[in-house]
Structure formats: structure tokens, C-alpha cells
Scaffold this motif. Structure first.
Motif, short mmCIF file in Angstrom:
data_model
loop_
_atom_site.label_atom_id
_atom_site.label_comp_id
_atom_site.label_asym_id
_atom_site.label_seq_id
_atom_site.Cartn_x
_atom_site.Cartn_y
_atom_site.Cartn_z
N SER A 15 1.86 -11.59 8.65
CA SER A 15 1.97 -10.31 7.95
C SER A 15 1.26 -9.22 8.76
CB SER A 15 1.36 -10.43 6.55
OG SER A 15 1.13 -9.14 6.04
N THR A 17 0.66 -6.11 7.99
CA THR A 17 -0.27 -5.30 7.18
C THR A 17 -1.63 -6.01 7.10
OG1 THR A 17 0.75 -6.39 5.28
CG2 THR A 17 1.45 -4.14 5.76
N LEU A 18 -1.56 -7.33 6.89
CA LEU A 18 -2.82 -8.08 6.77
C LEU A 18 -3.50 -8.23 8.13
CD1 LEU A 18 -1.79 -10.76 4.09
CD2 LEU A 18 -2.96 -8.59 3.73
N VAL A 39 -4.17 -1.41 5.25
CA VAL A 39 -3.68 -2.27 4.16
C VAL A 39 -3.39 -1.48 2.88
CG1 VAL A 39 -5.82 -3.01 3.03
CG2 VAL A 39 -3.94 -4.61 3.25
N GLY A 40 -2.42 -1.95 2.14
CA GLY A 40 -2.08 -1.30 0.88
C GLY A 40 -2.75 -1.97 -0.29
N LYS A 102 3.98 -11.42 -4.60
CA LYS A 102 4.43 -12.05 -3.36
C LYS A 102 4.89 -13.48 -3.65
CE LYS A 102 2.44 -11.18 1.13
NZ LYS A 102 1.14 -10.96 1.81
N TRP A 126 9.31 -3.52 3.11
CA TRP A 126 8.00 -4.18 3.13
C TRP A 126 8.08 -5.40 4.04
CZ3 TRP A 126 6.10 -8.36 -0.57
CH2 TRP A 126 4.75 -8.66 -0.31
N VAL A 127 7.05 -5.56 4.88
CA VAL A 127 7.05 -6.56 5.97
C VAL A 127 7.40 -7.99 5.54
CG1 VAL A 127 5.42 -5.27 7.40
CG2 VAL A 127 4.52 -6.87 5.72
N ASN A 174 7.39 0.77 -0.66
CA ASN A 174 6.47 0.51 0.43
C ASN A 174 7.39 0.29 1.64
OD1 ASN A 174 4.60 -0.47 2.21
ND2 ASN A 174 4.06 -2.29 1.05
N TYR A 205 5.00 -0.90 -7.59
CA TYR A 205 4.33 0.41 -7.55
C TYR A 205 4.76 1.32 -8.70
CZ TYR A 205 2.79 -0.99 -2.94
OH TYR A 205 2.20 -1.68 -1.90
N LYS A 237 -1.54 -3.70 -8.03
CA LYS A 237 -1.62 -2.27 -7.74
C LYS A 237 -2.02 -1.49 -8.97
CE LYS A 237 0.36 -3.79 -3.96
NZ LYS A 237 -0.11 -3.89 -2.64
N TYR A 321 1.37 5.55 0.23
CA TYR A 321 1.63 5.53 1.67
C TYR A 321 2.33 6.81 2.12
CZ TYR A 321 1.32 0.52 0.56
OH TYR A 321 0.92 -0.70 0.10
N ARG A 359 2.84 3.68 9.38
CA ARG A 359 2.51 3.79 7.95
C ARG A 359 1.02 4.01 7.81
NH1 ARG A 359 2.27 -0.98 3.55
NH2 ARG A 359 0.20 -1.10 4.48
N1 GLU Z 1 1.47 -4.98 0.24
C1 GLU Z 1 0.30 -4.46 0.83
C2 GLU Z 1 0.63 -3.78 2.13
O1 GLU Z 1 1.79 -3.60 2.42
C3 GLU Z 1 -0.77 -5.52 0.92
C4 GLU Z 1 -0.70 -6.43 2.10
C5 GLU Z 1 0.45 -7.38 2.03
O2 GLU Z 1 0.47 -8.22 1.15
O3 GLU Z 1 1.35 -7.16 2.84
O4 GLU Z 1 -0.24 -3.38 2.84
#
Ligand code: GLU
Ligand code: PMP
Length: 383
Positions: A15, A17-18, A39-40, A102, A126-127, A174, A205, A237, A321, A359
């Protein structure tokens, strides 16, 4: 040395984002003043009322396995929420509560996809969506966006094949924060219905939305589309509960049952006392999230005023974002430069299926955003 790692696992990207978040934290631990816009996750503490409910539940010994789809009381409360706030009538056996949205999404992919089934995902996305589809043996098919950054329906029409099983909708989105209008949802629903395609509606969201707008659930448009929808939502969220891991889906009974069976053989129930805390979150509801949403709105407005004039982006009406373009610079190169030279951590747009964008998350203090704007200004002047 023998290679023990499966082909499936090798295909999966970590991931993004992580990963960026981890890198930013490591730099911060070394004493480098990184502004982490990666990170979100809400930067607010989980509301006290929710924490107290978890504590109370622990004290009362609510620490054992529960119904693997989640306690009935919580599934009933989720049905009430969906009815009251989204005009959606579900029964508790059409709800499965999991360890985060998730997890709900991954269970769902496992429940609906046969090898080679296609899932259409509009970019930017989203990734985790494409990777989850691949893990479940499906084939992600990426669809173009229109000038509003919602799905380009003409392209979607062209992409549909007999193998197309589902479409993933994420509004508010996202990484863009764009919220689909009712008309856009109606047109999309009509197309999906005419081609017998499931709609996975990720509404995580939903409550983080500005200027008095409301996010409409596509499933609420008609009973026909509801029968083809799987609504995904969670507590991360809205109630700033990312670490608690609690999400859910609502689906037609046969799909919900398949998801429940998969969960019962893999992770079993979501954490017992977290479910009790979630009941309090749903009961107190707006009172708990309104102050946070108001602060997000202030920050969004601040960024609209203070981001460098040269950057362009779709206006975020929801989520936290901005999806920024600084011209034709490849996003990974730009993100690396921003981190190394300006100490701002951002996620490259490439990971969301849109290079030439980055982002930034505004789930951080106004103070940090002020510094970030100054640093971005300097970075833009450099290019
Ligand atoms: N969804 C959030 C983000 O896009 C948290 C991290 C993840 O789970 O991808 O940053
Ligand atoms: N969907 C989207 C669009 C997200 O950004 C996230 C962020 N983590 C999730 C689902 C999953 O959230 P969680 O697993 O924390 O409920």
C-alpha cells in the motif's frame, strides 16, 4: 534457494499510502521536521464517549467470540442508520461487520469474483482496489475520468465485456474529494442496470462533506439498483477510529451470506468490545463527528486560499484530500523531491492511477498546513 512466495503475492504492490506514511514517521523519529501529508486518517483522538464504552465493555467481560458477522445489536443499529440517513432498508442478515472497510471490501471480492472476472475501477482510485481484485483472482480494468473527475461513462460503456462483474464507486472520493451529483449517479445506475453489473459503493467518507452538501448513496435511487449494490462503510473516518478496525457492508442476502461464510472461516468476528463501542458511536452520532468535520472544512478553505496559484486540482467537496497537479512532472519524482528537499510527505498520483498528480491529506493541523503551503510555494518556484 527455493522461492516459496506465491505468484499471487508477488503481483501485489505494498500500500503506497501506508508506505509513505511509514517513511515520513521514520524521518520524524530521526528528528527531521517532516510535514506528513501522506496518510488519510483523521488527526483527532477518538471521542471520549466511544473510548469509555470500550472500557466499560472490557470491565464487564465482553471479551469472547461473538457472532462472526458481528453482534445482532450492532447489525440492527447499522440497519437503523442506513434507513434513517441513507433511505436504505436492510435486515440484519444482510449486514456483515468486519475488521475495517478494507476487510469488508476484500471479503466481498473473494465472495463475488471467479478467475478472470473483470472489475471496472475509475481512475483516480484508492490504491487498494486493484490489488484486492487481483488477490481475489479477478482482473482490474481501469476506466478514464471526465473533466469533473467522475467516471467517463462513454469509456465505461466501451470497457464492459461479458466478464465484467462489478464497478467500484467511491463518493466522496479518495484521492480527489469529488462527490458525485444525483444526476451522475442516476446515469451510472442506469448503465450498470442495463448491463447487469454489480455496483460496489464505498461510502466511507460519507460524513466528511462540506458546504452543507450531502453524499447520496447510489443504492437509494431505486429498488432495482439497490438489488445490485453492495454498500461499504465504516467507523475509521467518521469517528476517527482508524486503529480500532471496524467496517461493514450491506448487500443482497445471497452475497451477504457468502461474505459471512468467508469471514467465519478466516478472521471470525470483529473485536468484541470494539463492536460495543461502535454502538455508542452510532447512538451519539453527529455530536461526535460534527466538530471534526467543521475543522476539516476550515482547513479545506485555508488550502483553497493558500495553495500556490500554479497548482490545479478538482475542488474537494468531501473527504480530506487535494489531488494536485504541478504540471507534467512524473509524480514519483515529484514526491521524492518534495520529501528530500522540502520535507513534505505526499503520495504520488501514479499509485492512484494518475501520474502528474500528487495527493495531499489535510488531516493535519492548520499550523502544519501553513508551513506546507510555504514549502510548496518554494518548490513550485524551483520548477
Ligand atoms: N485510506 C487511507 C489512505 O488512503 C488510509 C491508508 C490506507 O488504508 O490506504 O491514506
Ligand atoms: N475505502 C477508502 C476509499 C479509504 O480511503 C479507506 C481508508 N483506509 C478505506 C476504504 C478503508 O478504511 P478502513 O479499513 O480503515 O475502514
Amino acid at each position: 534457494m527455493k522461492d516459496f512466495v506465491s505468484l499471487k503475492a508477488k503481483e501485489i504492490q505494498p500500500s503506497a499510502t501506508l508506505s509513505v506514511n511509514k517513511k515520513a514517521r521514520q524521518l520524524q523519529q530521526q528528528g527531521i521536521e517532516v510535514i506528513n501529508l501522506s496518510v488519510g486518517e483523521p488527526d483527532f483522538d477518538t471521542p471520549e464517549e466511544i473510548k469509555l464504552a470500550a472500557e466499560q465493555s472490557l470491565k464487564e467481560g465482553f471479551t469472547k467470540y461473538t457472532d462472526s458477522s458481528g453482534i445482532l445489536e450492532l447489525r440492527e443499529a447499522i440497519c437503523e442508520k442506513l434507513y434513517r440517513e441513507n433511505s436504505l432498508a436492510y435486515l440484519p442478515d444482510e449486514i456483515v461487520v468486519s475488521n475495517g472497510a478494507k476487510h469488508s471490501l476484500f471479503n466481498l471480492m473473494m465472495a463475488i469474483l471467479n478467475p478472470g472476472d473483470e472489475v471496472v475501477i475509475p481512475a483516480p482510485y484508492w490504491v487498494s482496489y486493484p490489488e484486492m481484485v487481483k488477490l481475489a483472482g479477478g482482473q482490474p480494468v481501469i476506466c478514464a475520468r471526465n473533466e469533473r473527475f467522475t467516471v467517463e461513462l462513454n469509456h465505461l460503456r466501451e470497457l464492459i465485456t461479458p466478464k465484467t462483474k462489478a464497478f467500484i464507486l467511491n463518493s466522496p472520493s479518495n484521492p480527489t474529494g469529488v462527490v458525485y451529483t444525483k444526476k451522475e449517479l442516476e446515469d451510472l445506475a442506469q448503465l450498470l442496470l442495463s448491463r447487469e453489473i454489480l455496483c460496489i459503493s464505498d461510502e466511507i467518507y460519507e460524513k466528511i462533506i462540506f458546504d452543507g452538501k450531502a453524499a447520496i448513496s447510489i443504492a437509494s435511487l431505486s429498488s432495482e439498483i439497490k438489488d445490485r449494490c453492495i454498500v461499504v462503510n465504516g467507523f475509521s473516518k467518521t469517528f476517527s477510529m482508524t486503529g480500532w478496525r471496524l467496517g461493514y457492508l450491506a448487500a443482497p442476502r445471497d452475497i451477504a451470506k457468502a461474505v459471512a461464510n468467508i469471514q467465519s472461516q478466516t478472521t471470525s468476528n470483529p473485536v468484541s468490545f470494539v463492536q460495543k463501542a461502535a454502538l455508542v458511536a452510532l447512538k451519539q452520532n453527529e455530536k461526535l463527528y460534527q466538530p471534526m468535520v467543521a475543522e476539516f472544512a476550515r482547513r479545506r478553505d485555508y488550502l483553497i486560499k493558500n495553495l500556490p496559484n500554479q497548482v490545479i486540482y478538482p475542488r474537494p467537496d468531501g473527504a480530506f484530500y487535494f489531488f494536485l497537479s504541478l504540471g507534467k512532472i512524473p509524480s514519483e519524482q515529484l514526491a521524492t523531491r518534495l520529501l528530500e528537499k522540502y520535507q513534505i510527505a505526499v503520495v504520488p498520483g501514479k499509485d492512484f492511477g494518475a501520474d502528474h498528480f500528487i495527493r495531499i491529506s489535510f488531516a493535519t493541523s492548520l499550523d502544519n498546513l501553513e508551513k506546507a503551503c510555504q514549502r510548496l510555494q518554494a518548490a513550485v518556484a524551483d520548477y
